[in-house]
Design an enzyme around this catalytic site. Sequence first.
Site, PDB file in Angstrom:
ATOM      1  N   PHE A 193       0.861  -1.179   0.000  1.00 16.33           N
ATOM      2  CA  PHE A 193       0.000   0.000   0.000  1.00 16.33           C
ATOM      3  C   PHE A 193       0.898   1.228   0.000  1.00 16.33           C
ATOM      4  O   PHE A 193       1.934   1.269   0.664  1.00 16.33           O
ATOM      5  CB  PHE A 193      -0.977   0.019   1.182  1.00 16.33           C
ATOM      6  CG  PHE A 193      -0.336   0.203   2.534  1.00 16.33           C
ATOM      7  CD1 PHE A 193      -0.193   1.469   3.091  1.00 16.33           C
ATOM      8  CD2 PHE A 193       0.101  -0.893   3.262  1.00 16.33           C
ATOM      9  CE1 PHE A 193       0.386   1.638   4.336  1.00 16.33           C
ATOM     10  CE2 PHE A 193       0.687  -0.734   4.510  1.00 16.33           C
ATOM     11  CZ  PHE A 193       0.825   0.527   5.046  1.00 16.33           C
ATOM     12  N   HIS A 246      13.349  14.203  -0.619  1.00 16.77           N
ATOM     13  CA  HIS A 246      12.216  14.673  -1.405  1.00 16.77           C
ATOM     14  C   HIS A 246      11.037  13.741  -1.150  1.00 16.77           C
ATOM     15  O   HIS A 246      11.033  12.588  -1.581  1.00 16.77           O
ATOM     16  CB  HIS A 246      12.557  14.690  -2.894  1.00 16.77           C
ATOM     17  CG  HIS A 246      11.412  15.091  -3.773  1.00 16.77           C
ATOM     18  ND1 HIS A 246      10.691  16.256  -3.594  1.00 16.77           N
ATOM     19  CD2 HIS A 246      10.859  14.460  -4.844  1.00 16.77           C
ATOM     20  CE1 HIS A 246       9.743  16.331  -4.509  1.00 16.77           C
ATOM     21  NE2 HIS A 246       9.825  15.252  -5.283  1.00 16.77           N
ATOM     22  N   VAL A 247      10.050  14.220  -0.412  1.00 16.57           N
ATOM     23  CA  VAL A 247       8.879  13.412  -0.067  1.00 16.57           C
ATOM     24  C   VAL A 247       7.813  13.588  -1.144  1.00 16.57           C
ATOM     25  O   VAL A 247       7.338  14.705  -1.373  1.00 16.57           O
ATOM     26  CB  VAL A 247       8.313  13.809   1.313  1.00 16.57           C
ATOM     27  CG1 VAL A 247       7.095  12.961   1.654  1.00 16.57           C
ATOM     28  CG2 VAL A 247       9.389  13.648   2.382  1.00 16.57           C
ATOM     29  N   LEU A 248       7.452  12.504  -1.793  1.00 13.80           N
ATOM     30  CA  LEU A 248       6.421  12.555  -2.813  1.00 13.80           C
ATOM     31  C   LEU A 248       5.050  12.717  -2.179  1.00 13.80           C
ATOM     32  O   LEU A 248       4.791  12.195  -1.084  1.00 13.80           O
ATOM     33  CB  LEU A 248       6.444  11.276  -3.653  1.00 13.80           C
ATOM     34  CG  LEU A 248       7.739  10.963  -4.412  1.00 13.80           C
ATOM     35  CD1 LEU A 248       7.613   9.642  -5.149  1.00 13.80           C
ATOM     36  CD2 LEU A 248       8.086  12.076  -5.381  1.00 13.80           C
ATOM     37  N   TRP A 301       4.682   6.353  -8.633  1.00 18.16           N
ATOM     38  CA  TRP A 301       6.053   5.848  -8.567  1.00 18.16           C
ATOM     39  C   TRP A 301       6.061   4.346  -8.341  1.00 18.16           C
ATOM     40  O   TRP A 301       6.768   3.603  -9.026  1.00 18.16           O
ATOM     41  CB  TRP A 301       6.825   6.571  -7.464  1.00 18.16           C
ATOM     42  CG  TRP A 301       8.277   6.199  -7.408  1.00 18.16           C
ATOM     43  CD1 TRP A 301       9.295   6.768  -8.108  1.00 18.16           C
ATOM     44  CD2 TRP A 301       8.865   5.170  -6.595  1.00 18.16           C
ATOM     45  NE1 TRP A 301      10.488   6.150  -7.785  1.00 18.16           N
ATOM     46  CE2 TRP A 301      10.250   5.168  -6.870  1.00 18.16           C
ATOM     47  CE3 TRP A 301       8.349   4.251  -5.686  1.00 18.16           C
ATOM     48  CZ2 TRP A 301      11.133   4.285  -6.248  1.00 18.16           C
ATOM     49  CZ3 TRP A 301       9.228   3.359  -5.075  1.00 18.16           C
ATOM     50  CH2 TRP A 301      10.598   3.382  -5.349  1.00 18.16           C
ATOM     51  N   ASP A 344      -1.256  -2.439   8.227  1.00 21.47           N
ATOM     52  CA  ASP A 344      -1.938  -2.168   6.967  1.00 21.47           C
ATOM     53  C   ASP A 344      -3.279  -1.513   7.283  1.00 21.47           C
ATOM     54  O   ASP A 344      -4.009  -1.983   8.155  1.00 21.47           O
ATOM     55  CB  ASP A 344      -2.160  -3.490   6.221  1.00 21.47           C
ATOM     56  CG  ASP A 344      -2.649  -3.285   4.801  1.00 21.47           C
ATOM     57  OD1 ASP A 344      -3.554  -2.455   4.607  1.00 21.47           O
ATOM     58  OD2 ASP A 344      -2.140  -3.949   3.882  1.00 21.47           O
TER      59      ASP A 344
END
Length: 533
Positions: free
Chosen positions: A136, A155-157, A165, A246
């Site tokens: 996830f 660099h945090v997406l 990604w 999860d």
Amino acid sequence: MPARPPLQSRLAASLPVGISLRSYHASSTPSSTTTLFASLPGELEEATLCESHFLAVASPQHDDSREVLVYAVEILIFTSPSLTTLFVSKADSSGFSSRLNAPKGSPSIVGSVIATFVEFLLEPRLNQSRVVLSLFARSQNQYLFPGSIENVGKHVLDDRQLIKWWCRVMDNVLRRRNDGLSLPCRATAHLLVPGCDRAETKALFPPSSHLDSPSAPNWINSYPAELLVADTSKPPRHLIPRLPDDPKSRFLDDLDGEFVDERGQWRSVKTLDQFWEMMSYRQECSAGRLVGFLWLVFPSSQSAHAPLNLLEETGKMRDSVKLSTQTNQSTPRSVQVLEYDSLNSGVQPDGGSRSIEAPKPPRASSPRSGSQTDPTTVARLGNEAGKGSLTTAVASAEQPMPTISIESTKGTQGQIVLDADQYQSLLDWLLQSDFAGEELAAESTKGWVQKALELSGGAVFGQPINGERPLTLPKAHEPAAAQHVNVLTGVRKKRKADSMMEARPAFSEGGPTSRQASVNTLPTSLVRKKAKG
């Protein structure tokens, strides 16, 4: 020259020339755990093993710089007679990827490492049973490297970028696996994003999905229940796996706490569609961020030609089980004895018996914290792992130890192999370290490696990786002919006169003329003089 370990060779082949790093692969010995899919009331639980794999890569140590962990990923592998599940539990970067000095224009180093590691763990398991890769995607500041969010290089997406990604990375795994295969052996990818409709979800698919045939797509907006369980007519409680940490597993536990009737049905949620619709209202999926659930399903050659329920039947014991007699016994619950054989012979039970003592202990929210082996059994597991014979936990002295032969997967063990408790201690040490700043990160890296050596009792941990893949960069100046590849660029709109001339071929005394000659013989009726003044 001695042969390099398989993972070291794979990583070197996948990384471009000029990249140097150091890899650390630790794994745990398989131990018994609760089944991922809840059993129906009165139904026997399926024997399940869990092993953990942790891969970290670090920048190499130079004269003027110290080694620093750059990226890490944890994958849990759950093995049962009917299904093998690879679950990407955690993945994170520390913000020091620039220390790898990747050549400009080279593919993502992190993406190459994770795809190679997944393929390394997948391949020897594909011929045993159906295999699913599950993960996830949820955007967070940090997962494995505390304090790393303070590093300017991290660099945090955002949520959509992260889902895209992961889809691109796993698409590489999917297509390399499907290369040369035909249906029904081809693997498929399934993506669900609670709160997104079909069109919004398809926009997150990798670009290559647009080239797939509509009749046989590689990417599908669905939850593949029919590919994971034999009987999809069961209540949704028994169709969704409970994986550690999860979001959907926490929702399953909350629903169980409200009400479960004698048929294993909840009071509020009756279907899978309702479950996923309710997931979109959960805080983790509705707090302004999207969460993507991704499954890659790999049918083995055996399971592609046999229904899943048939595979499950071969994993069950032939002898009848007398629950009424076991209820009065005080011996602990024992686990079914199974042997995973090769692809040609299939899954064969040894004819033993499996019993359950009532009442059952409460289910742990995390399978990893469920039924575990005692220290003596764990030690024997580690000794037998090299022989390809792994023993699940069983407390009954009256029945033989259940054995699962997984000879083909012993080559995927880590450079160091720990028992479940040692592995968790190593992970906890990393989660309590500090990666805020290069100096602290270097100290934490050194301490983590020393902790691994201390727990394993080994002398060496870590393998150097030097990229071997030739780097092909795009040319700076493409030839003029190549510009036609870019559709809708350099297109000149036709003038009305040109269109008319193409519709009416012009002739001269010598017959049909070229377009340039015909322009010189335009009729005067088509020529307009510019008005004066």
